[in-house]
Design an enzyme around this catalytic site. Structure first.
Site: not given
Ligand SMILES: NC(=O)c1ccc[n+]([C@@H]2O[C@H](COP(=O)([O-])OP(=O)(O)OC[C@H]3O[C@@H](n4cnc5c(N)ncnc54)[C@H](OP(=O)(O)O)[C@@H]3O)[C@@H](O)[C@H]2O)c1
Length: 227
Positions: A136, A140
């Site tokens: 990700h 995040k």
């Protein structure tokens, strides 16, 4: 055509608003400036709203849920990180006779991927070793991702084996999940790679349409096939 109040002007809430407009719904969007501690969610404000869609934060979503239950407004919650309260929210929703739909992942593609993984989990019973990788964007905050934990749970339920999850945080990767089963004879490689957040946003809008006229407590993973 429905009246949606979207809570959260962030990366996903903004896209939800865009998708809802494209489907010819009326849309109001509140960010945290307009809705400190859920204070904007009054009886008058909610009167003409058909459904509230929440993509905010784990700390603010509980206030929003309480307000929607109190005002008997249908609600779709994409926000994650509050699932420790699932039981009490379910009771409140059912007592109030309101419609409530939540989901850790509103992407139809990811939910299809879960089904594929469920059938591939058989490999763990046939001497394959498995690993889960998730990638990700660097912003995040949580790791491992909620989606990778679902993958891990699916494989555990299907085969009794708990696979290791390895997380990478790099650049602006929207979300990539890989499952690899390896044996001396061959390798099985399954991957879901999100190109944008639009899949989540479209799923949330379709879910809000689906919830119209319904009461009860629903998880997106159980209803996405009906969209
Ligand atoms: N279920 C799914 O498919 C799915 C998909 C993507 C994301 N998510 C989840 O959705 C949530 C949001 O993700 P994101 O990537 O969009 O995060 P984000 O870009 O950080 O957006 C969150 C937004 O919520 C706003 N906010 C905070 N408190 C609020 C309040 N009381 N009223 C209205 N707005 C408020 C924040 O505003 P300020 O910046 O002004 O504080 C921020 O703009 C996260 O929990 C994430 O895990 C779920």
């Amino acid at each position: 055509m429905m009246n949606f109040l979207i809570l959260g002007r962030g990366k996903t809430g903004s896209l939800v608003a865009q998708c809802a407009k494209e489907r010819h719904h009326h849309v109001h969007v509140f960010g945290s400036d307009e809705n400190q501690a859920g204070k904007a969610l009054t009886h008058d404000l909610l009167r003409d709203v058909n459904a509230v869609i929440d993509f905010t934060t784990p700390t603010s979503v509980m206030e929003h849920i309480s307000a929607c239950v109190r005002e008997k407004k249908n609600m779709v919650v994409g926000t994650t990180g509050w699932y420790g309260n699932l039981g009490s929210v379910r009771s409140k929703v059912e007592d109030a006779g309101v419609g409530f739909l939540y989901g850790a992942n509103f992407s139809v593609g990811v939910n299809l991927f879960f089904d594929t993984v469920r059938s591939a989990a058989e490999a763990a019973k046939h001497k394959y070793s498995g690993q889960i990788f998730e990638r990700h964007h660097q912003h995040k905050k949580d790791a491992p991702s909620g989606t990778s934990l679902v993958l891990q749970r699916i494989i555990k339920e299907s085969s009794g084996t708990e696979l290791e999850i390895t997380s990478f945080r790099e650049g602006e990767v929207v979300g990539m999940h890989e499952l690899i089963f390896d044996s001396p004879n061959d390798r099985i490689y399954l991957c879901h790679d999100a190109k944008s957040r639009r899949g989540y946003a479209e799923g949330a809008v379709l879910a809000a349409e689906w919830l119209s006229g319904k009461t009860g407590f629903y998880d997106f993973k159980d209803i996405w096939r009906e969209l």
